[in-house]
Structure formats: structure tokens, C-alpha cells
Design an enzyme around this catalytic site. Structure first.
Site, PDB file in Angstrom:
ATOM      1  N   TRP A 110      14.534  -6.893   4.675  1.00  0.00           N
ATOM      2  CA  TRP A 110      14.390  -7.338   5.964  1.00  0.00           C
ATOM      3  C   TRP A 110      14.673  -6.322   7.013  1.00  0.00           C
ATOM      4  CZ3 TRP A 110      10.921 -11.239   6.273  1.00  0.00           C
ATOM      5  CH2 TRP A 110      11.091 -12.304   5.477  1.00  0.00           C
ATOM      6  N   ARG A 169      14.733   0.003 -14.214  1.00  0.00           N
ATOM      7  CA  ARG A 169      14.555   0.436 -12.969  1.00  0.00           C
ATOM      8  C   ARG A 169      13.790   1.737 -12.923  1.00  0.00           C
ATOM      9  NH1 ARG A 169      18.409   0.304  -7.676  1.00  0.00           N
ATOM     10  NH2 ARG A 169      16.810   1.303  -6.206  1.00  0.00           N
ATOM     11  N   LEU A 173       3.792 -16.307 -21.094  1.00  0.00           N
ATOM     12  CA  LEU A 173       4.868 -15.461 -20.456  1.00  0.00           C
ATOM     13  C   LEU A 173       5.082 -16.239 -19.207  1.00  0.00           C
ATOM     14  CD1 LEU A 173       6.111 -12.530 -20.109  1.00  0.00           C
ATOM     15  CD2 LEU A 173       4.177 -12.192 -18.733  1.00  0.00           C
ATOM     16  N   SER A 212      13.826  -7.877  -1.616  1.00  0.00           N
ATOM     17  CA  SER A 212      15.304  -8.439  -1.597  1.00  0.00           C
ATOM     18  C   SER A 212      15.834  -8.966  -0.198  1.00  0.00           C
ATOM     19  CB  SER A 212      16.043  -7.079  -1.915  1.00  0.00           C
ATOM     20  OG  SER A 212      16.286  -6.192  -0.825  1.00  0.00           O
ATOM     21  N   THR A 213      17.000  -9.551  -0.020  1.00  0.00           N
ATOM     22  CA  THR A 213      17.337  -9.909   1.013  1.00  0.00           C
ATOM     23  C   THR A 213      17.694  -9.068   2.217  1.00  0.00           C
ATOM     24  OG1 THR A 213      19.470 -10.254  -0.051  1.00  0.00           O
ATOM     25  CG2 THR A 213      18.286 -12.236   0.121  1.00  0.00           C
ATOM     26  N   HIS A 250       2.547   0.250  -1.654  1.00  0.00           N
ATOM     27  CA  HIS A 250       2.849  -1.106  -2.034  1.00  0.00           C
ATOM     28  C   HIS A 250       1.713  -1.642  -2.693  1.00  0.00           C
ATOM     29  CE1 HIS A 250       6.766  -0.972  -0.493  1.00  0.00           C
ATOM     30  NE2 HIS A 250       6.212  -0.641   0.802  1.00  0.00           N
ATOM     31  N   ASP A 263      10.846   0.136  -8.016  1.00  0.00           N
ATOM     32  CA  ASP A 263      11.117   1.171  -6.986  1.00  0.00           C
ATOM     33  C   ASP A 263      10.465   2.319  -6.979  1.00  0.00           C
ATOM     34  OD1 ASP A 263      12.873   1.914  -4.929  1.00  0.00           O
ATOM     35  OD2 ASP A 263      14.279   2.799  -6.217  1.00  0.00           O
ATOM     36  N   GLY A 264      10.254   2.989  -5.928  1.00  0.00           N
ATOM     37  CA  GLY A 264       9.444   3.874  -5.704  1.00  0.00           C
ATOM     38  C   GLY A 264       7.842   3.867  -5.249  1.00  0.00           C
ATOM     39  N   ASN A 265       7.554   2.739  -4.496  1.00  0.00           N
ATOM     40  CA  ASN A 265       6.189   2.714  -3.881  1.00  0.00           C
ATOM     41  C   ASN A 265       6.043   3.685  -2.933  1.00  0.00           C
ATOM     42  OD1 ASN A 265       5.518   0.457  -5.650  1.00  0.00           O
ATOM     43  ND2 ASN A 265       5.972  -0.984  -4.276  1.00  0.00           N
ATOM     44  N   GLY A 266       6.834   3.624  -1.931  1.00  0.00           N
ATOM     45  CA  GLY A 266       7.005   4.584  -0.707  1.00  0.00           C
ATOM     46  C   GLY A 266       7.140   5.911  -0.995  1.00  0.00           C
TER      47      GLY A 266
END
Length: 255
Positions: free
Chosen positions: A83, A202, A145, A79-80, A51, A34-37
């Protein structure tokens, strides 16, 4: 409770001079990236550049996980619910697996990494799905891995589809309600061939699961950090593992 929250928020002074024990490395680590934007916004850049830089963090995390002895690394890639984002951003996100794998797949093969995917493929564009299928196919015989991408994945949808499949079996007479067990449910989830995560990470300071592996995370250890995903490094992964090693997993019992 205060001590617990502080460990979740990754206070720098609590992890100075940490040492990792090779005998207590989490087998399966899952990451909500989380946190790219926000990383891009802080720098006055378009979200898509966040991203792109997030992809570099995926590679760093995979290399570090492999070197630390983590066996499975599950990355929440899309995630779903994602979209709902603007179409141009979604279109860009759908191109990232193709871009990432075009650059990194050969090295992943050399490092004996096995790529897998967990999600609902029917909604994905063909170019995204083709790139993932090629990576899965070409790394299928690797035994290092496991790099598992949760792509078009949602925990509630996963559980709903599991219940539907059992309902059909009950209707057809091949399953009795009394035969339903936790093991049976687990065998019908998208992660059926993976053990539950030992550790969830996270980034970005958010303190929620965001519909991620709701069944599987029942007894996982949780580690939260304010670091934005493109800034995530090997050191942050080591800190998360160090915190994990200082916890006692009771699974509802006493020790």
C-alpha cells in the site's frame, strides 16, 4: 556454503540435463513473484505493463504446476506493505485480479483448479474482493490444483492477529496459556487449511522473505533465481523442483 548460494542463485550449469522424479514432487510450492517493475524498466515501459506481463507468468506457472503434480501453488500477489507504493500503481494492482479472472476463470474451472485467497479482505476495494469471491465460489467444488493467492497478506500481521485471538480467549477463560501449542497457532493462521510450503521460490535475485509466511516457511526449502517474474517459465519451475529433489530435508534432525 558456496555450493548452497550457487544453487539459490540458479546457476545454469548446475541444472543441465536435470530429470524430475515423479515420486518427490513438492506438495505445496509458494512463490514470491518479484521483478515486474524492473522487467518493464529494462524495456523502457511503464511499471504497469510489467504487472500485466506478470499475470501471464501466473498462468504459465499454474499450468506447469498442475502438470508436474504440485497440489498447492501459493502466489504472493500483494503484501500489506505494498500500500506504500504510488496510488496509481496500487489502483492498477487492485484491478489485476478482476482482469486476470475475467480472462482465465473459465479455463481454470475447466482444468479443475480451485482458487483460494489468503489475506486481509477488509482493506481491499469491493471490485477486487468481488472478483476473488466469485472465483473462490465458482471453483469451490474443484479438487485439482489449489491456486492460492496471498492478497493483502503480511506474515507479521497474520501472527499478530493470531496472538490477539488467543489473548481474547485467555481473558474470557476459554483458553489456558499452557494449552497453547504449535498446532493451535497453526490452526489460527490464515493458512490453517493448508500444509506448510515444501518449496519457496523467489524471482528477481532478491534474497529475503519480505514478510511472507514467516511461520509456515520454518522448514521450507528456498530457491532463488535472478529471472524477473514476467520471464518465469515452466523450465524455471522444473529447475526449482529439480533442485528441491536433490536436497535432504532433516527438519533439525539427522539422517
Amino acid at each position: 556454503m558456496i555450493k548452497r548460494v550457487r544453487s539459490w542463485l540458479n546457476q545454469e550449469d548446475s541444472q543441465q540435463g536435470f530429470r524430475l522424479s515423479p515420486d518427490n514432487i513438492p506438495h505445496h510450492v509458494a512463490i514470491i513473484m518479484d521483478g515486474n517493475g524492473r522487467w518493464a524498466k529494462k524495456r523502457g515501459l511503464p511499471r504497469i505493463l510489467g504487472h500485466q506481463n506478470g499475470m501471464k507468468a501466473v498462468k504459465r506457472a499454474a499450468i506447469a504446476a498442475d502438470e508436474l503434480g504440485i497440489k498447492i501453488l501459493t502466489m504472493y500477489a500483494f503484501s500489506t506493505e505494498n500500500w506504500k507504493r504510488p496510488k496509481d500503481e496500487v489502483d492498477f494492482l487492485m484491478k489485476l485480479p478482476q482482469e486476470f479472472l475475467a480472462i482465465e476463470l473459465e479455463e481454470l474451472i475447466e482444468k479443475n483448479v480451485r482458487v483460494t485467497m489468503m489475506g486481509h479482505p477488509e482493506d481491499l476495494p469491493s471490485h477486487t474482493l468481488d472478483a476473488m469471491r466469485e472465483a473462490v465460489s465458482r471453483t469451490a467444488n474443484n479438487d485439482g490444483l489449489v491456486l492460492n493467492f496471498a492478497l493483502n497478506y503480511g506474515g507479521r500481521k497474520e501472527i499478530t492477529e493470531c496472538l490477539k485471538s488467543m489473548g481474547r480467549d485467555i481473558r474470557e477463560g476459554t483458553l489456558r496459556p499452557e494449552d497453547i501449542t504449535e498446532e493451535l497457532i497453526g490452526s489460527r493462521l490464515l493458512s490453517s487449511d493448508l500444509p506448510d510450503p515444501d518449496l519457496l521460490i523467489r524471482t528477481s535475485g532478491e534474497l529475503r522473505l519480505s514478510n511472507f509466511m514467516l511461520w509456515q516457511l520454518a522448514y521450507s526449502e528456498l530457491w532463488f533465481t535472478d529471472i524477473l517474474w514476467p520471464e518465469f517459465t515452466r523450465e524455471h519451475l522444473e529447475k526449482a523442483v529439480a533442485e528441491y529433489q536433490h536436497r535432504t530435508r532433516r527438519y533439525g534432525g539427522l539422517t
